[in-house]
Design a protein around this motif. Structure first.
Motif, PDB file in Angstrom:
ATOM      1  N   THR A   1      -1.458   5.225   1.413  1.00 45.10           N
ATOM      2  CA  THR A   1      -2.289   5.511   1.358  1.00 45.10           C
ATOM      3  C   THR A   1      -2.817   7.030   1.047  1.00 45.10           C
ATOM      4  N   GLY A   2      -1.977   7.698   0.709  1.00 49.63           N
ATOM      5  CA  GLY A   2      -1.593   9.030   0.270  1.00 49.63           C
ATOM      6  C   GLY A   2      -2.451   9.040  -1.242  1.00 49.63           C
ATOM      7  N   GLY A   3      -2.427   8.064  -1.972  1.00 50.85           N
ATOM      8  CA  GLY A   3      -3.683   8.065  -3.116  1.00 50.85           C
ATOM      9  C   GLY A   3      -4.622   7.476  -2.931  1.00 50.85           C
ATOM     10  N   MET A   4      -5.657   7.040  -4.070  1.00 51.70           N
ATOM     11  CA  MET A   4      -6.593   7.045  -4.126  1.00 51.70           C
ATOM     12  C   MET A   4      -8.275   5.858  -3.672  1.00 51.70           C
ATOM     13  N   THR A   5      -6.972   5.175  -2.852  1.00 52.62           N
ATOM     14  CA  THR A   5      -7.740   3.861  -2.274  1.00 52.62           C
ATOM     15  C   THR A   5      -8.131   3.546  -0.622  1.00 52.62           C
ATOM     16  N   ARG A   6      -8.993   3.960  -0.304  1.00 55.76           N
ATOM     17  CA  ARG A   6      -9.098   3.998   1.483  1.00 55.76           C
ATOM     18  C   ARG A   6      -8.015   2.811   2.169  1.00 55.76           C
ATOM     19  N   ARG A   7      -7.633   3.664   2.568  1.00 53.26           N
ATOM     20  CA  ARG A   7      -6.995   2.411   4.077  1.00 53.26           C
ATOM     21  C   ARG A   7      -7.077   0.703   4.389  1.00 53.26           C
ATOM     22  N   SER A   8      -8.359   0.795   4.218  1.00 50.34           N
ATOM     23  CA  SER A   8      -9.333  -0.567   4.716  1.00 50.34           C
ATOM     24  C   SER A   8      -9.370  -0.970   2.981  1.00 50.34           C
ATOM     25  N   GLU A   9      -9.451  -1.223   2.557  1.00 50.81           N
ATOM     26  CA  GLU A   9      -9.110  -1.490   1.650  1.00 50.81           C
ATOM     27  C   GLU A   9      -8.244  -2.314   0.437  1.00 50.81           C
ATOM     28  N   LEU A  10      -6.868  -1.924   1.440  1.00 51.24           N
ATOM     29  CA  LEU A  10      -5.617  -1.723   0.375  1.00 51.24           C
ATOM     30  C   LEU A  10      -4.873  -2.738   2.393  1.00 51.24           C
ATOM     31  N   GLU A  11      -5.291  -3.085   3.800  1.00 48.07           N
ATOM     32  CA  GLU A  11      -5.223  -3.804   4.623  1.00 48.07           C
ATOM     33  C   GLU A  11      -6.081  -4.921   4.148  1.00 48.07           C
ATOM     34  N   ALA A  12      -7.334  -4.918   3.334  1.00 40.19           N
ATOM     35  CA  ALA A  12      -7.461  -6.088   3.079  1.00 40.19           C
ATOM     36  C   ALA A  12      -6.494  -7.116   2.333  1.00 40.19           C
TER      37      ALA A  12
ATOM     38  N   VAL B   1       9.683  -1.310  -7.541  1.00 36.85           N
ATOM     39  CA  VAL B   1       9.346  -0.982  -7.686  1.00 36.85           C
ATOM     40  C   VAL B   1       8.105  -0.253  -8.082  1.00 36.85           C
ATOM     41  N   TRP B   2       8.339   1.311  -8.563  1.00 35.29           N
ATOM     42  CA  TRP B   2       7.282   2.425  -7.569  1.00 35.29           C
ATOM     43  C   TRP B   2       6.227   2.459  -8.511  1.00 35.29           C
ATOM     44  N   ASP B   3       5.012   2.964  -7.702  1.00 34.42           N
ATOM     45  CA  ASP B   3       4.032   3.657  -8.872  1.00 34.42           C
ATOM     46  C   ASP B   3       4.273   5.026  -8.717  1.00 34.42           C
ATOM     47  N   TRP B   4       3.314   5.903 -10.045  1.00 32.31           N
ATOM     48  CA  TRP B   4       3.730   7.109  -9.818  1.00 32.31           C
ATOM     49  C   TRP B   4       2.489   7.824  -9.754  1.00 32.31           C
ATOM     50  N   ASN B   5       1.179   8.245 -10.444  1.00 30.36           N
ATOM     51  CA  ASN B   5       0.477   8.348  -9.965  1.00 30.36           C
ATOM     52  C   ASN B   5      -0.141   8.162  -8.584  1.00 30.36           C
ATOM     53  N   GLY B   6      -0.618   8.955  -8.084  1.00 34.77           N
ATOM     54  CA  GLY B   6      -1.045   8.723  -6.383  1.00 34.77           C
ATOM     55  C   GLY B   6       0.621   8.320  -4.996  1.00 34.77           C
ATOM     56  N   THR B   7       1.644   7.528  -5.590  1.00 36.12           N
ATOM     57  CA  THR B   7       2.915   7.316  -5.107  1.00 36.12           C
ATOM     58  C   THR B   7       3.405   7.907  -5.265  1.00 36.12           C
ATOM     59  N   LEU B   8       5.319   8.274  -6.208  1.00 36.54           N
ATOM     60  CA  LEU B   8       5.192   9.123  -6.567  1.00 36.54           C
ATOM     61  C   LEU B   8       5.178  10.773  -6.215  1.00 36.54           C
ATOM     62  N   PHE B   9       4.170  11.022  -7.710  1.00 38.24           N
ATOM     63  CA  PHE B   9       3.442  12.590  -8.459  1.00 38.24           C
ATOM     64  C   PHE B   9       1.669  12.301  -7.076  1.00 38.24           C
TER      65      PHE B   9
END
Length: 211
Positions: free
Chosen positions: A183-194, A5-13
């Motif tokens: 990491t190409g979208g709206m969220t900083r890496r540290s928040e994603l890694e958490a 399941v792909w996301d769109w905004n900030g991911t594919l787009f």
């Protein structure tokens, strides 16, 4: 995994510039200093109104969220016209389809805008299903993920979600799917890694992590 399941905004787009630009336009009357991509990521979260409260340093007044949301989308829908797919989006979609497995698209963007935009890029045929929001914007993705997988008749244990936000990770957790966060979208890496999911800097790397 058998299904992405792909996301769109900030991911594919790849629309971070449009998102930041529209946000700056919306908050210009408030006298806020303009954001760049990095400073925007420092305050971005979902629900979006929480991010807006972070930006303003106060709770939103009654009716203020609705006004800001309308204004944001007016600016975004102009600025996004200059945006393209992420550089490896098309090759990843083709590669996954070529493997004989399935994929779909679930976005928190308006469904009636999402479907034509996907069509403009000529990628609609890659997806078993495309779902955007059919109601008010600004909430979380979890319940939409439930409905999306149910409509596809998928066992969440066979699914991996690829997206750019904490919300994507939470939606995967909610249904019992895996996630890979980008990491190409709206969220900083540290928040994603958490969240404890794999975090990658390209969609190709994300695809390479799917087992």
């Amino acid at each position: 995994m058998r299904h992405i399941v792909w996301d769109w905004n900030g991911t594919l787009f790849h629309d971070i510039d449009a998102v930041v630009g529209a946000t700056n336009e919306v908050f210009l009357p408030y006298g806020l200093a303009p954001f760049d991509a990095d400073s925007f990521r420092e305050v971005y979260t979902r629900p979006i109104w929480v991010a807006y409260e972070r930006m303003l340093g106060r709770p939103l007044d009654e009716g203020e969220w609705e006004r800001l949301d309308v204004a944001f989308h007016e600016h975004y829908h102009q600025l996004m016209l200059a945006c393209e797919l992420a550089k490896d989006a098309q090759s990843c979609l083709r590669e996954w389809e070529g493997s004989g497995r399935t994929q779909s698209l679930l976005s928190m963007w308006a469904h009636d805008r999402l479907v034509p935009k996907v069509g403009e890029f000529g990628i609609g045929g890659h997806f078993a299903r495309v779902d955007g929001l059919r109601s008010a914007s600004g909430g979380t993705k979890a319940e939409h993920m439930v409905a999306h997988l149910r409509a596809l008749g998928l066992d969440p244990e066979t699914v991996v979600v690829i997206g750019d936000s904490v919300d994507d990770g939470h939606a995967a957790q909610h249904v019992g799917a895996q996630a890979i966060l980008y990491t190409g979208g709206m969220t900083r890496r540290s928040e994603l890694e958490a969240l404890g999911f794999p975090v990658v800097d390209s969609l190709a790397d994300a695809l390479g992590r799917v087992v």
